[in-house]
Write a protein that holds these residues in place. Structure first.
Motif, PDB file in Angstrom:
ATOM      1  N   PHE A   1       0.833  -1.291   0.077  1.00 48.92           N
ATOM      2  CA  PHE A   1      -0.020   0.001   0.049  1.00 48.92           C
ATOM      3  C   PHE A   1       0.839   1.344   0.024  1.00 48.92           C
ATOM      4  O   PHE A   1       1.775   1.259   0.771  1.00 48.92           O
ATOM      5  N   LYS A   2       0.899   2.100  -1.006  1.00 52.72           N
ATOM      6  CA  LYS A   2       1.586   3.336  -1.152  1.00 52.72           C
ATOM      7  C   LYS A   2       0.887   4.330  -0.529  1.00 52.72           C
ATOM      8  O   LYS A   2      -0.383   4.662  -0.621  1.00 52.72           O
ATOM      9  N   HIS A   3       1.551   5.252   0.089  1.00 55.04           N
ATOM     10  CA  HIS A   3       1.228   6.668   0.367  1.00 55.04           C
ATOM     11  C   HIS A   3       2.146   7.650   0.338  1.00 55.04           C
ATOM     12  O   HIS A   3       3.476   7.192   0.266  1.00 55.04           O
ATOM     13  N   GLU A   4       2.063   8.803   0.860  1.00 53.71           N
ATOM     14  CA  GLU A   4       2.903   9.900   0.659  1.00 53.71           C
ATOM     15  C   GLU A   4       4.249   9.627   1.362  1.00 53.71           C
ATOM     16  O   GLU A   4       5.321  10.325   1.339  1.00 53.71           O
ATOM     17  N   PHE A   5       4.270   8.737   2.667  1.00 56.23           N
ATOM     18  CA  PHE A   5       5.435   8.792   3.406  1.00 56.23           C
ATOM     19  C   PHE A   5       6.213   7.254   2.868  1.00 56.23           C
ATOM     20  O   PHE A   5       7.162   7.069   3.460  1.00 56.23           O
ATOM     21  N   ARG A   6       5.571   6.388   2.127  1.00 55.73           N
ATOM     22  CA  ARG A   6       6.214   5.182   1.741  1.00 55.73           C
ATOM     23  C   ARG A   6       5.841   4.939   0.457  1.00 55.73           C
ATOM     24  O   ARG A   6       4.676   4.869   0.017  1.00 55.73           O
ATOM     25  N   SER A   7       6.875   4.598  -0.398  1.00 56.99           N
ATOM     26  CA  SER A   7       6.517   4.573  -1.859  1.00 56.99           C
ATOM     27  C   SER A   7       6.843   2.830  -2.139  1.00 56.99           C
ATOM     28  O   SER A   7       7.637   2.302  -1.354  1.00 56.99           O
TER      29      SER A   7
END
Length: 252
Positions: free
Chosen positions: A246-252
């Motif tokens: 699951f990607k989000h702004e703190f983890r790509s």
């Protein structure tokens, strides 16, 4: 002499260590404390100085409480009004601050840990389980104090989400009946927790079908919370927050 404030402090659910640091400091520097003696753990008063004058509001009416606040603040005394849990939930806060305003008495609100949060930790549950329950309803059964018709327990039960029911243990059979009529299956998990986080804490677990009988056997009639919903069950899902895909702004 400078006029002092009234400090409304949430005492937390019972464990004296679960008061906030700010709340503890208010007690430690208070000249006068008015505490909700029927609900607040008296061990919290150990934070007060020996010189502090303490009133038990269980034996007082609203006028008497406001009189102590007015007399104390006008004499330059620091007054702490100590409420159980957090005063924003069934805390009779509004009626007190509305009385203070015309008297030109300043006040400050220091929130506390609500008992429904202490209960969740004691039960080792998360109210908002992904894909099972994403909402928490905080309510009470109608008793001597009316509840608006549109907030009837059975209407909330239609959502079948996590529910924390205050001030209703003495009507437990009726509560379970209303929840079932509203939509919860009789197999829905229920927990009744007496004095959550206190040394004498008691937890009773069951379902809509059998919880009333179990609680009666324990002799619990008040000072307890009713927790309802599948948040108490064995099923759960991992959140997306820590999912490696699951990607989000703190983890790509």
């Amino acid at each position: 002499m400078a006029k002092m404030k009234v400090y409304f402090v949430g005492a937390g659910p019972g464990d004296p260590e679960l008061i906030t640091v700010k709340g503890q400091r208010a007690l430690a520097t208070a000249d006068i404390v008015i505490y909700a003696g029927s609900l607040v753990n008296p061990a919290l008063l150990d934070y007060c100085t020996p010189e502090c004058v303490i009133y038990n509001s269980a034996t007082m009416n609203l006028d008497e409480i406001i009189d102590v606040c007015e007399t104390g603040t006008k004499a330059g005394k620091k007054v702490v009004r100590l409420h159980t849990g957090d005063f924003s939930i069934y805390g009779s806060l509004r009626e007190q601050i509305e009385r203070l305003a015309p008297l030109q008495i300043e006040y400050e609100l220091i929130p506390g840990v609500s008992s429904f949060l202490g209960a969740a930790s004691a039960l080792e549950i998360e109210y908002t389980v992904p894909e099972i329950s994403q909402s928490v309803i905080i309510t009470r059964m109608e008793g001597r104090t009316p509840v608006p018709e549109k907030e009837a327990l059975r209407s909330f039960a239609a959502h079948q989400t996590s529910m924390a029911i205050f001030l209703s243990t003495g009507m437990l059979e009726e509560v379970m009946k209303e929840l079932h009529i509203g939509g919860y299956p009789m197999t829905t998990p229920v927990a009744v927790i007496y004095k959550a986080t206190w040394p004498e804490q008691i937890i009773v677990r069951g379902t809509l079908e059998d919880i009333a009988e179990k609680v009666k056997a324990e002799g619990i009639t008040k000072t307890a919370l009713i927790i309802v919903g599948e948040c108490l069950g064995k099923s759960y899902n991992d959140s997306k927050l820590y999912d490696k895909d699951f990607k989000h702004e703190f983890r790509s």
